[in-house]
Motif scaffolding. Sequence first.
Motif, short mmCIF file in Angstrom:
data_model
loop_
_atom_site.label_atom_id
_atom_site.label_comp_id
_atom_site.label_asym_id
_atom_site.label_seq_id
_atom_site.Cartn_x
_atom_site.Cartn_y
_atom_site.Cartn_z
N HIS A 194 0.86 -1.18 0.00
CA HIS A 194 0.00 0.00 0.00
C HIS A 194 0.90 1.24 0.00
O HIS A 194 1.88 1.28 0.73
N VAL A 195 0.55 2.23 -0.81
CA VAL A 195 1.30 3.48 -0.86
C VAL A 195 0.35 4.63 -0.58
O VAL A 195 -0.72 4.73 -1.20
N SER A 196 0.74 5.50 0.36
CA SER A 196 -0.06 6.68 0.68
C SER A 196 0.79 7.93 0.60
O SER A 196 2.00 7.90 0.88
N ASP A 197 0.14 9.03 0.23
CA ASP A 197 0.82 10.30 -0.01
C ASP A 197 0.44 11.29 1.09
O ASP A 197 -0.74 11.59 1.28
N VAL A 198 1.44 11.82 1.83
CA VAL A 198 1.14 12.79 2.88
C VAL A 198 1.70 14.16 2.54
O VAL A 198 1.96 14.98 3.42
N ARG A 199 1.84 14.44 1.25
CA ARG A 199 2.33 15.75 0.85
C ARG A 199 1.28 16.86 1.03
O ARG A 199 1.58 18.02 0.80
N PHE A 200 0.08 16.50 1.46
CA PHE A 200 -0.95 17.50 1.75
C PHE A 200 -0.72 18.18 3.11
O PHE A 200 -1.35 19.19 3.42
N ILE A 201 0.16 17.62 3.93
CA ILE A 201 0.44 18.16 5.26
C ILE A 201 1.45 19.30 5.13
O ILE A 201 2.40 19.21 4.34
N PRO A 202 1.29 20.39 5.87
CA PRO A 202 2.28 21.47 5.84
C PRO A 202 3.69 20.94 6.04
O PRO A 202 3.93 20.08 6.89
N ASN A 203 4.62 21.45 5.26
CA ASN A 203 5.97 20.89 5.19
C ASN A 203 6.92 21.60 6.16
O ASN A 203 7.17 22.81 6.03
N PRO A 204 7.49 20.87 7.13
CA PRO A 204 8.47 21.47 8.05
C PRO A 204 9.71 22.01 7.35
O PRO A 204 10.47 22.79 7.93
N TYR A 205 9.92 21.58 6.12
CA TYR A 205 11.08 22.05 5.35
C TYR A 205 11.10 23.58 5.26
O TYR A 205 12.18 24.19 5.21
N TRP A 206 9.92 24.20 5.26
CA TRP A 206 9.84 25.64 5.09
C TRP A 206 9.86 26.40 6.41
O TRP A 206 9.71 27.61 6.43
N VAL A 207 10.05 25.67 7.50
CA VAL A 207 10.20 26.29 8.82
C VAL A 207 11.70 26.26 9.15
O VAL A 207 12.26 25.17 9.35
N GLY A 215 11.97 13.76 10.85
CA GLY A 215 10.66 13.39 11.37
C GLY A 215 10.71 12.57 12.64
O GLY A 215 9.69 12.42 13.33
N THR A 216 11.86 12.03 12.98
CA THR A 216 12.02 11.30 14.23
C THR A 216 12.28 12.22 15.41
O THR A 216 12.26 11.78 16.57
N ASP A 217 12.54 13.50 15.13
CA ASP A 217 12.75 14.47 16.19
C ASP A 217 11.40 14.95 16.72
O ASP A 217 10.45 15.16 15.95
N THR A 218 11.33 15.15 18.03
CA THR A 218 10.06 15.51 18.67
C THR A 218 9.46 16.78 18.09
O THR A 218 8.25 16.86 17.85
N GLU A 219 10.31 17.78 17.85
CA GLU A 219 9.79 19.06 17.35
C GLU A 219 9.11 18.90 15.99
O GLU A 219 8.05 19.49 15.74
N VAL A 220 9.70 18.10 15.11
CA VAL A 220 9.13 17.89 13.79
C VAL A 220 7.86 17.06 13.90
O VAL A 220 6.84 17.36 13.25
N ALA A 221 7.89 15.98 14.70
CA ALA A 221 6.71 15.13 14.86
C ALA A 221 5.54 15.93 15.41
O ALA A 221 4.40 15.78 14.95
N CYS A 262 6.36 11.38 1.27
CA CYS A 262 6.29 12.83 1.14
C CYS A 262 7.30 13.22 0.06
O CYS A 262 7.76 12.37 -0.69
N THR A 263 7.66 14.46 -0.02
CA THR A 263 8.53 14.89 -1.11
C THR A 263 9.92 14.27 -1.03
O THR A 263 10.40 13.63 -1.97
N GLY A 264 10.59 14.46 0.12
CA GLY A 264 11.97 13.99 0.23
C GLY A 264 12.18 12.83 1.19
O GLY A 264 13.28 12.30 1.29
N GLY A 265 11.14 12.44 1.92
CA GLY A 265 11.28 11.32 2.85
C GLY A 265 12.05 11.66 4.10
O GLY A 265 12.65 10.77 4.73
N LYS A 266 12.01 12.94 4.51
CA LYS A 266 12.78 13.36 5.68
C LYS A 266 11.89 13.78 6.85
O LYS A 266 12.22 13.49 8.00
N HIS A 267 10.78 14.45 6.58
CA HIS A 267 9.98 15.04 7.65
C HIS A 267 8.62 14.36 7.80
O HIS A 267 8.39 13.58 8.72
N ARG A 268 7.69 14.70 6.89
CA ARG A 268 6.29 14.31 7.06
C ARG A 268 6.08 12.80 7.01
O ARG A 268 5.41 12.23 7.89
N SER A 269 6.61 12.13 6.00
CA SER A 269 6.40 10.68 5.89
C SER A 269 7.02 9.94 7.06
O SER A 269 6.48 8.94 7.55
#
Length: 297
Positions: A194-207, A215-221, A262-269
């Motif tokens: 199964h593949v799901s897309d979470v690019r609809f969530i605001p991206n921490p990349y721009w913060v 995404g494993t860091d508490t602040e990002v989660a 997500c886009t880069g696989g670093k934050h949201r996904s």
Amino acid sequence: MTEEPSPPRADSRGDIVIITGLAGAGRETAAHALEDMGWYVVYNIAPQLISTLYELRASAVGRENRFAVVVDPRSGPFFNELSDVVAELRRSDIRLRLLFLTADEPTLVRRFDSVRRPHPLQGEEGVLEGIRREREMLAPYRRMADLVIDTSPLNVHQLTMKMRSVFGTHDEQRLTVTMLSFGFKYGIPLEADHVSDVRFIPNPYWVPELKPKRGTDTEVADFVLGDANAGEFVDRYLEMIAPALRGYSAENKHFTTLAIGCTGGKHRSVAIAEKIGDELRRIGHPVRIRHRDLGRE
């Protein structure tokens, strides 16, 4: 008829399962099921070699040695010594279980007919004569078996499930879920069910203060899961995937991969995969979490 084997001995220094029984009753299917659970399996050897091969394996892996062997009349005159080997192993501190597979004559004839192969003991006669000759030859081993499984009503998937229920650990009997995060810019994972897309969530990349974090860091989660749509997605995802997981278990599927991208696989996904994995563990699923693209940026 199926008889349940005795429980494990506390002082056992390993496990041996000897698989025997009638040709066409599922010996190889049973052996493959053990292999899939990590057992070391040897096919069609002389019974006298079982102890030697077991000890060689045990010298490498110790008390966790799970060793299985398929023994049948194709080993010729050596097969007649199986009863002595079984008796000797039962006197040792190894946990031994002798598994005997059988089936009724119509089922065995149908199985041999479907694969268009002769029975190994039929000689110049027909399949039925070979089946009866083998059944008579193996009767003493059925009587001494720890577990007898009649595979007449079972297909290969049901026999595999039976093997898991009898010889598998608690976790091996359950569906294991791999939560896989990934970045779409690196491609969709081919192994995903199964593949799901979470690019609809605001991206921490721009913060700015979150961009270097993961995404494993508490602040990002907290940032990702604090979004109302993200919270609803997790809840709805768990509701959606529940019947699929039940169905996989019923259909003898023991591993599944659920991919969140997500886009880069670093934050949201990463944050969403961790959250869903935690929730699945909470309701009893063995879960592995893998972040495919974390660190590639």
